[in-house]
Enzyme design. Structure first.
Site, PDB file in Angstrom:
ATOM      1  N   ASP A  66     -29.761   2.012   0.851  1.00 54.56           N
ATOM      2  CA  ASP A  66     -30.871   2.903   0.507  1.00 54.56           C
ATOM      3  C   ASP A  66     -30.271   4.067  -0.286  1.00 54.56           C
ATOM      4  O   ASP A  66     -29.471   4.835   0.252  1.00 54.56           O
ATOM      5  CB  ASP A  66     -31.535   3.398   1.796  1.00 54.56           C
ATOM      6  N   ASN A  93     -31.144   2.939 -11.642  1.00 57.26           N
ATOM      7  CA  ASN A  93     -32.440   2.343 -11.960  1.00 57.26           C
ATOM      8  C   ASN A  93     -33.443   2.431 -10.813  1.00 57.26           C
ATOM      9  O   ASN A  93     -34.651   2.457 -11.068  1.00 57.26           O
ATOM     10  CB  ASN A  93     -32.206   0.875 -12.360  1.00 57.26           C
ATOM     11  N   TYR A 157     -44.587  12.185 -10.035  1.00 59.74           N
ATOM     12  CA  TYR A 157     -43.758  11.100 -10.589  1.00 59.74           C
ATOM     13  C   TYR A 157     -43.169  11.543 -11.933  1.00 59.74           C
ATOM     14  O   TYR A 157     -41.974  11.383 -12.181  1.00 59.74           O
ATOM     15  CB  TYR A 157     -44.577   9.816 -10.768  1.00 59.74           C
ATOM     16  N   ALA A 159     -42.595  14.508 -12.986  1.00 60.89           N
ATOM     17  CA  ALA A 159     -41.579  15.556 -12.807  1.00 60.89           C
ATOM     18  C   ALA A 159     -40.243  14.975 -12.363  1.00 60.89           C
ATOM     19  O   ALA A 159     -39.182  15.461 -12.766  1.00 60.89           O
ATOM     20  CB  ALA A 159     -42.072  16.594 -11.808  1.00 60.89           C
ATOM     21  N   LYS A 161     -39.041  12.219 -13.302  1.00 58.40           N
ATOM     22  CA  LYS A 161     -38.409  11.623 -14.484  1.00 58.40           C
ATOM     23  C   LYS A 161     -38.011  12.688 -15.505  1.00 58.40           C
ATOM     24  O   LYS A 161     -37.061  12.498 -16.265  1.00 58.40           O
ATOM     25  CB  LYS A 161     -39.335  10.568 -15.088  1.00 58.40           C
TER      26      LYS A 161
HETATM   27  P1  NAP Z   1     -39.766  -2.476  -9.264  1.00 61.72           P
HETATM   28  O1  NAP Z   1     -39.848  -3.901  -9.711  1.00 61.72           O
HETATM   29  O2  NAP Z   1     -40.699  -1.994  -8.223  1.00 61.72           O
HETATM   30  O3  NAP Z   1     -38.255  -2.189  -8.829  1.00 61.72           O
HETATM   31  C1  NAP Z   1     -37.887  -1.019  -8.144  1.00 61.72           C
HETATM   32  C2  NAP Z   1     -36.496  -1.228  -7.549  1.00 61.72           C
HETATM   33  O4  NAP Z   1     -36.076  -0.026  -6.893  1.00 61.72           O
HETATM   34  C3  NAP Z   1     -36.448  -2.348  -6.512  1.00 61.72           C
HETATM   35  O5  NAP Z   1     -35.318  -3.145  -6.731  1.00 61.72           O
HETATM   36  C4  NAP Z   1     -36.321  -1.594  -5.194  1.00 61.72           C
HETATM   37  O6  NAP Z   1     -35.570  -2.373  -4.268  1.00 61.72           O
HETATM   38  C5  NAP Z   1     -35.528  -0.363  -5.626  1.00 61.72           C
HETATM   39  N1  NAP Z   1     -35.643   0.724  -4.679  1.00 61.72           N
HETATM   40  C6  NAP Z   1     -36.760   1.407  -4.309  1.00 61.72           C
HETATM   41  N2  NAP Z   1     -36.463   2.310  -3.361  1.00 61.72           N
HETATM   42  C7  NAP Z   1     -35.123   2.203  -3.127  1.00 61.72           C
HETATM   43  C8  NAP Z   1     -34.223   2.856  -2.244  1.00 61.72           C
HETATM   44  N3  NAP Z   1     -34.630   3.818  -1.397  1.00 61.72           N
HETATM   45  N4  NAP Z   1     -32.926   2.471  -2.262  1.00 61.72           N
HETATM   46  C9  NAP Z   1     -32.498   1.494  -3.089  1.00 61.72           C
HETATM   47  N5  NAP Z   1     -33.301   0.847  -3.959  1.00 61.72           N
HETATM   48  C10 NAP Z   1     -34.595   1.199  -3.959  1.00 61.72           C
HETATM   49  O7  NAP Z   1     -40.003  -1.498 -10.508  1.00 61.72           O
HETATM   50  P2  NAP Z   1     -39.248  -1.339 -11.920  1.00 61.72           P
HETATM   51  O8  NAP Z   1     -40.293  -1.119 -12.922  1.00 61.72           O
HETATM   52  O9  NAP Z   1     -38.262  -2.404 -12.135  1.00 61.72           O
HETATM   53  O10 NAP Z   1     -38.528   0.060 -11.680  1.00 61.72           O
HETATM   54  C11 NAP Z   1     -37.208   0.326 -12.085  1.00 61.72           C
HETATM   55  C12 NAP Z   1     -37.148   1.726 -12.691  1.00 61.72           C
HETATM   56  O11 NAP Z   1     -37.915   1.750 -13.891  1.00 61.72           O
HETATM   57  C13 NAP Z   1     -37.697   2.842 -11.814  1.00 61.72           C
HETATM   58  O12 NAP Z   1     -36.837   3.957 -11.864  1.00 61.72           O
HETATM   59  C14 NAP Z   1     -39.033   3.183 -12.481  1.00 61.72           C
HETATM   60  O13 NAP Z   1     -39.398   4.509 -12.232  1.00 61.72           O
HETATM   61  C15 NAP Z   1     -38.676   2.929 -13.926  1.00 61.72           C
HETATM   62  N6  NAP Z   1     -39.790   2.727 -14.833  1.00 61.72           N
HETATM   63  C16 NAP Z   1     -40.687   1.737 -14.615  1.00 61.72           C
HETATM   64  C17 NAP Z   1     -41.739   1.560 -15.502  1.00 61.72           C
HETATM   65  C18 NAP Z   1     -42.768   0.497 -15.294  1.00 61.72           C
HETATM   66  O14 NAP Z   1     -43.847   0.564 -15.910  1.00 61.72           O
HETATM   67  N7  NAP Z   1     -42.512  -0.519 -14.500  1.00 61.72           N
HETATM   68  C19 NAP Z   1     -41.860   2.391 -16.619  1.00 61.72           C
HETATM   69  C20 NAP Z   1     -40.918   3.395 -16.833  1.00 61.72           C
HETATM   70  C21 NAP Z   1     -39.882   3.547 -15.932  1.00 61.72           C
HETATM   71  P3  NAP Z   1     -35.806  -2.430  -2.665  1.00 61.72           P
HETATM   72  O15 NAP Z   1     -37.260  -2.275  -2.403  1.00 61.72           O
HETATM   73  O16 NAP Z   1     -35.254  -3.774  -2.302  1.00 61.72           O
HETATM   74  O17 NAP Z   1     -34.981  -1.313  -2.114  1.00 61.72           O
END
Ligand code: NAP
Length: 247
Positions: A66, A93, A157, A159, A161
Protein backbone atom coordinates in the site's frame (compact mmCIF):
# COMPACT_ATOMS: atom_id res chain seq x y z
CA UNK A 1 17.78 -10.99 -20.96
CA UNK A 2 15.61 -9.52 -23.70
CA UNK A 3 17.35 -7.06 -25.97
CA UNK A 4 15.58 -3.73 -26.29
CA UNK A 5 15.99 -0.10 -25.34
CA UNK A 6 15.55 -0.88 -21.66
CA UNK A 7 17.51 -4.11 -21.37
CA UNK A 8 19.79 -4.31 -18.33
CA UNK A 9 17.51 -1.94 -16.40
CA UNK A 10 15.15 -2.54 -13.48
CA UNK A 11 11.97 -0.47 -13.22
CA UNK A 12 9.43 -0.33 -10.38
CA UNK A 13 5.82 0.53 -11.26
CA UNK A 14 3.22 1.44 -8.63
CA UNK A 15 -0.43 0.73 -9.36
CA UNK A 16 0.71 -2.19 -11.52
CA UNK A 17 -2.40 -4.31 -10.95
CA UNK A 18 -4.62 -2.61 -13.54
CA UNK A 19 -5.06 0.06 -16.19
CA UNK A 20 -2.13 2.31 -17.03
CA UNK A 21 0.21 0.59 -14.55
CA UNK A 22 -0.41 -2.92 -15.94
CA UNK A 23 -0.04 -1.67 -19.52
CA UNK A 24 3.21 0.06 -18.52
CA UNK A 25 4.62 -3.11 -16.98
CA UNK A 26 3.85 -5.00 -20.23
CA UNK A 27 5.46 -2.29 -22.37
CA UNK A 28 8.59 -1.98 -20.21
CA UNK A 29 9.05 -5.76 -20.21
CA UNK A 30 8.63 -5.78 -24.00
CA UNK A 31 11.39 -3.14 -24.12
CA UNK A 32 13.64 -5.45 -22.11
CA UNK A 33 13.36 -4.07 -18.56
CA UNK A 34 13.16 -6.19 -15.44
CA UNK A 35 10.02 -5.08 -13.64
CA UNK A 36 8.87 -4.74 -10.02
CA UNK A 37 5.08 -4.74 -9.75
CA UNK A 38 3.65 -2.81 -6.79
CA UNK A 39 -0.04 -2.56 -5.77
CA UNK A 40 -2.29 -3.97 -3.05
CA UNK A 41 -3.92 -6.84 -5.00
CA UNK A 42 -1.30 -9.59 -4.99
CA UNK A 43 -3.35 -12.04 -7.10
CA UNK A 44 -3.49 -9.56 -9.99
CA UNK A 45 0.23 -8.81 -9.75
CA UNK A 46 1.14 -12.49 -9.72
CA UNK A 47 -1.06 -13.17 -12.74
CA UNK A 48 0.58 -10.32 -14.69
CA UNK A 49 4.09 -11.36 -13.63
CA UNK A 50 3.39 -14.93 -14.83
CA UNK A 51 2.13 -13.59 -18.17
CA UNK A 52 5.30 -11.51 -18.59
CA UNK A 53 7.63 -14.34 -17.58
CA UNK A 54 5.99 -16.53 -20.25
CA UNK A 55 6.45 -13.92 -22.98
CA UNK A 56 9.72 -12.12 -22.19
CA UNK A 57 13.16 -13.07 -20.92
CA UNK A 58 13.06 -10.50 -18.12
CA UNK A 59 12.93 -10.82 -14.35
CA UNK A 60 9.78 -9.90 -12.46
CA UNK A 61 9.30 -9.07 -8.79
CA UNK A 62 5.84 -9.00 -7.23
CA UNK A 63 5.53 -6.61 -4.29
CA UNK A 64 2.11 -6.34 -2.66
CA UNK A 65 2.17 -2.97 -0.92
CA UNK A 66 0.00 0.00 0.00
CA UNK A 67 1.83 3.13 -1.17
CA UNK A 68 0.14 5.23 1.50
CA UNK A 69 2.16 3.37 4.16
CA UNK A 70 5.76 4.64 4.23
CA UNK A 71 7.11 1.44 5.81
CA UNK A 72 5.60 -0.66 3.01
CA UNK A 73 7.06 1.66 0.37
CA UNK A 74 10.51 1.45 1.96
CA UNK A 75 10.29 -2.34 2.05
CA UNK A 76 9.07 -2.47 -1.57
CA UNK A 77 11.99 -0.40 -2.85
CA UNK A 78 14.55 -2.30 -0.77
CA UNK A 79 13.27 -5.72 -1.85
CA UNK A 80 13.28 -4.58 -5.49
CA UNK A 81 16.93 -3.55 -5.31
CA UNK A 82 17.79 -6.80 -3.50
CA UNK A 83 15.93 -8.95 -6.04
CA UNK A 84 16.56 -7.17 -9.33
CA UNK A 85 20.02 -5.83 -8.47
CA UNK A 86 19.42 -2.13 -9.12
CA UNK A 87 16.70 0.47 -9.54
CA UNK A 88 17.03 2.42 -12.79
CA UNK A 89 13.49 3.67 -13.20
CA UNK A 90 10.34 4.27 -11.16
CA UNK A 91 6.83 4.96 -12.41
CA UNK A 92 4.75 6.74 -9.76
CA UNK A 93 1.37 5.73 -11.11
CA UNK A 94 -0.87 4.53 -8.24
CA UNK A 95 -3.77 6.94 -7.90
CA UNK A 96 -7.46 7.11 -7.06
CA UNK A 97 -10.41 9.44 -7.66
CA UNK A 98 -13.26 9.67 -5.18
CA UNK A 99 -16.42 11.75 -4.90
CA UNK A 100 -17.09 15.10 -6.50
CA UNK A 101 -18.54 18.12 -4.64
CA UNK A 102 -16.36 19.53 -1.87
CA UNK A 103 -19.36 20.11 0.41
CA UNK A 104 -20.36 16.45 0.39
CA UNK A 105 -16.91 14.87 0.17
CA UNK A 106 -16.44 12.51 3.15
CA UNK A 107 -13.29 12.39 5.26
CA UNK A 108 -12.70 8.91 3.87
CA UNK A 109 -12.91 10.04 0.25
CA UNK A 110 -10.69 13.05 0.92
CA UNK A 111 -8.08 10.95 2.73
CA UNK A 112 -8.11 8.23 0.07
CA UNK A 113 -7.09 10.73 -2.59
CA UNK A 114 -4.53 12.56 -0.45
CA UNK A 115 -3.03 9.35 0.98
CA UNK A 116 -2.45 7.67 -2.38
CA UNK A 117 -2.03 10.50 -4.91
CA UNK A 118 0.02 12.84 -2.71
CA UNK A 119 1.54 10.91 0.22
CA UNK A 120 2.15 7.75 -1.80
CA UNK A 121 3.88 9.71 -4.54
CA UNK A 122 6.12 11.43 -1.99
CA UNK A 123 7.07 8.20 -0.19
CA UNK A 124 7.80 6.44 -3.48
CA UNK A 125 9.97 9.27 -4.76
CA UNK A 126 11.82 9.72 -1.46
CA UNK A 127 12.73 6.05 -1.14
CA UNK A 128 13.71 5.72 -4.82
CA UNK A 129 15.98 8.75 -5.22
CA UNK A 130 19.15 7.33 -3.62
CA UNK A 131 18.99 4.32 -5.94
CA UNK A 132 18.12 6.35 -9.04
CA UNK A 133 21.07 8.63 -8.32
CA UNK A 134 23.45 5.65 -8.49
CA UNK A 135 22.54 4.93 -12.11
CA UNK A 136 21.32 8.25 -13.53
CA UNK A 137 17.80 6.81 -13.51
CA UNK A 138 14.37 8.16 -14.37
CA UNK A 139 11.33 8.96 -12.26
CA UNK A 140 8.08 9.23 -14.20
CA UNK A 141 4.98 10.58 -12.49
CA UNK A 142 1.50 9.92 -13.86
CA UNK A 143 -0.26 13.24 -13.48
CA UNK A 144 -3.44 14.21 -15.27
CA UNK A 145 -5.19 16.75 -17.44
CA UNK A 146 -6.87 17.53 -14.11
CA UNK A 147 -3.48 18.62 -12.78
CA UNK A 148 -3.13 21.31 -15.44
CA UNK A 149 -6.61 22.84 -15.67
CA UNK A 150 -9.37 23.53 -13.14
CA UNK A 151 -11.74 20.60 -12.63
CA UNK A 152 -15.08 21.84 -11.33
CA UNK A 153 -16.30 18.24 -11.13
CA UNK A 154 -13.72 17.24 -8.50
CA UNK A 155 -11.52 19.98 -7.01
CA UNK A 156 -9.74 17.71 -4.52
CA UNK A 157 -8.74 15.14 -7.13
CA UNK A 158 -7.53 17.99 -9.33
CA UNK A 159 -5.55 19.48 -6.45
CA UNK A 160 -3.75 16.20 -5.79
CA UNK A 161 -2.60 16.19 -9.41
CA UNK A 162 -1.62 19.89 -9.33
CA UNK A 163 0.45 18.99 -6.24
CA UNK A 164 2.03 16.08 -8.08
CA UNK A 165 3.01 18.24 -11.03
CA UNK A 166 4.41 21.00 -8.79
CA UNK A 167 6.34 18.45 -6.78
CA UNK A 168 7.74 16.72 -9.85
CA UNK A 169 8.97 19.83 -11.61
CA UNK A 170 10.44 21.26 -8.41
CA UNK A 171 12.13 17.94 -7.67
CA UNK A 172 13.61 18.07 -11.17
CA UNK A 173 15.32 21.29 -10.12
CA UNK A 174 16.67 19.59 -7.01
CA UNK A 175 18.03 16.38 -8.54
CA UNK A 176 18.71 17.29 -12.17
CA UNK A 177 22.35 17.97 -11.28
CA UNK A 178 22.53 14.35 -10.13
CA UNK A 179 21.47 13.24 -13.61
CA UNK A 180 18.10 11.93 -12.41
CA UNK A 181 15.48 12.46 -15.11
CA UNK A 182 12.01 13.58 -14.01
CA UNK A 183 8.92 13.41 -16.22
CA UNK A 184 5.21 14.07 -15.71
CA UNK A 185 2.82 12.29 -18.06
CA UNK A 186 -0.58 13.99 -18.14
CA UNK A 187 -3.40 11.94 -19.67
CA UNK A 188 -6.97 13.03 -20.20
CA UNK A 189 -9.58 10.24 -19.92
CA UNK A 190 -8.14 6.73 -20.17
CA UNK A 191 -10.16 3.51 -20.52
CA UNK A 192 -8.88 1.87 -17.31
CA UNK A 193 -10.61 0.70 -14.14
CA UNK A 194 -10.34 4.25 -12.80
CA UNK A 195 -13.43 5.25 -10.79
CA UNK A 196 -14.51 1.60 -10.35
CA UNK A 197 -14.75 1.95 -6.55
CA UNK A 198 -16.82 5.10 -6.85
CA UNK A 199 -19.18 4.41 -9.73
CA UNK A 200 -18.74 3.28 -13.30
CA UNK A 201 -15.20 2.35 -14.31
CA UNK A 202 -13.86 4.37 -17.23
CA UNK A 203 -13.42 1.21 -19.33
CA UNK A 204 -17.19 0.71 -19.02
CA UNK A 205 -18.20 4.35 -19.29
CA UNK A 206 -16.29 4.94 -22.53
CA UNK A 207 -16.49 2.92 -25.74
CA UNK A 208 -13.36 1.69 -27.48
CA UNK A 209 -12.12 4.58 -29.62
CA UNK A 210 -13.83 7.28 -27.57
CA UNK A 211 -10.90 8.14 -25.27
CA UNK A 212 -7.25 7.11 -24.76
CA UNK A 213 -6.26 3.48 -24.09
CA UNK A 214 -3.88 2.55 -21.21
CA UNK A 215 -1.37 1.21 -23.77
CA UNK A 216 -1.04 4.67 -25.34
CA UNK A 217 -0.09 6.20 -21.99
CA UNK A 218 2.29 3.29 -21.38
CA UNK A 219 4.06 4.12 -24.66
CA UNK A 220 4.56 7.72 -23.49
CA UNK A 221 5.92 6.52 -20.13
CA UNK A 222 8.35 4.13 -21.83
CA UNK A 223 9.52 6.91 -24.17
CA UNK A 224 10.35 9.08 -21.16
CA UNK A 225 12.03 6.14 -19.43
CA UNK A 226 14.36 5.59 -22.40
CA UNK A 227 15.97 9.03 -22.21
CA UNK A 228 19.56 9.28 -21.06
CA UNK A 229 21.57 12.18 -19.60
CA UNK A 230 21.82 15.00 -20.32
CA UNK A 231 18.26 14.82 -21.71
CA UNK A 232 14.93 14.25 -20.01
CA UNK A 233 11.37 14.61 -21.22
CA UNK A 234 9.89 17.22 -18.91
CA UNK A 235 6.23 16.44 -19.56
CA UNK A 236 4.02 14.63 -22.03
CA UNK A 237 0.34 15.50 -22.49
CA UNK A 238 -1.68 12.58 -23.85
CA UNK A 239 -5.08 14.10 -24.60
CA UNK A 240 -7.98 12.88 -26.63
CA UNK A 241 -8.22 14.97 -29.79
CA UNK A 242 -11.51 16.67 -28.93
CA UNK A 243 -10.52 17.52 -25.34
CA UNK A 244 -10.57 21.27 -25.96
CA UNK A 245 -13.70 21.29 -28.10
CA UNK A 246 -15.89 22.81 -25.40
CA UNK A 247 -13.37 25.22 -23.88
P1 NAP B 1 -6.93 2.02 -12.30
O1 NAP B 1 -7.09 1.04 -13.42
O2 NAP B 1 -8.02 2.16 -11.31
O3 NAP B 1 -5.55 1.72 -11.57
C1 NAP B 1 -5.20 2.31 -10.34
C2 NAP B 1 -4.03 1.54 -9.75
O4 NAP B 1 -3.63 2.16 -8.52
C3 NAP B 1 -4.37 0.09 -9.42
O5 NAP B 1 -3.34 -0.75 -9.85
C4 NAP B 1 -4.47 0.08 -7.90
O6 NAP B 1 -4.06 -1.19 -7.40
C5 NAP B 1 -3.45 1.15 -7.53
N1 NAP B 1 -3.64 1.66 -6.19
C6 NAP B 1 -4.72 2.33 -5.69
N2 NAP B 1 -4.54 2.58 -4.39
C7 NAP B 1 -3.32 2.08 -4.05
C8 NAP B 1 -2.58 2.01 -2.84
N3 NAP B 1 -3.05 2.53 -1.69
N4 NAP B 1 -1.38 1.40 -2.87
C9 NAP B 1 -0.89 0.86 -4.00
N5 NAP B 1 -1.54 0.90 -5.19
C10 NAP B 1 -2.75 1.49 -5.19
O7 NAP B 1 -6.74 3.50 -12.90
P2 NAP B 1 -5.66 4.12 -13.91
O8 NAP B 1 -6.40 5.02 -14.80
O9 NAP B 1 -4.80 3.09 -14.49
O10 NAP B 1 -4.85 5.04 -12.90
C11 NAP B 1 -3.45 5.16 -12.92
C12 NAP B 1 -3.07 6.62 -12.72
O11 NAP B 1 -3.52 7.38 -13.84
C13 NAP B 1 -3.66 7.29 -11.49
O12 NAP B 1 -2.68 8.06 -10.84
C14 NAP B 1 -4.75 8.20 -12.07
O13 NAP B 1 -4.99 9.29 -11.24
C15 NAP B 1 -4.09 8.57 -13.38
N6 NAP B 1 -4.98 9.08 -14.41
C16 NAP B 1 -6.02 8.34 -14.85
C17 NAP B 1 -6.84 8.84 -15.85
C18 NAP B 1 -8.02 8.07 -16.36
O14 NAP B 1 -8.90 8.67 -17.00
N7 NAP B 1 -8.09 6.78 -16.16
C19 NAP B 1 -6.59 10.11 -16.40
C20 NAP B 1 -5.50 10.85 -15.93
C21 NAP B 1 -4.70 10.32 -14.94
P3 NAP B 1 -4.68 -1.94 -6.10
O15 NAP B 1 -6.12 -1.60 -6.01
O16 NAP B 1 -4.40 -3.38 -6.39
O17 NAP B 1 -3.87 -1.43 -4.95
Amino acid sequence: MDSGPLSETAVLVTGASSGIGAATVRKLARDGADVALVARREDRLTELADEIAAEHAVDTHVVPADVSDPAQVTAAVESTVDTLGSLDGVVVNAGVGRGSDVETLSDEQYRAMMNVNVNGAFYTARESLPHLREGAGSLVFVGSFAGQYPRPFNPVYAATKWWLRGFAHSLAGQVGDDDIGITVVNPSEVRSEFNSEDGTAFNERFELGEVTEPEEVADAIAFAMQQEPPTTINSIDVFRRDKFSHF
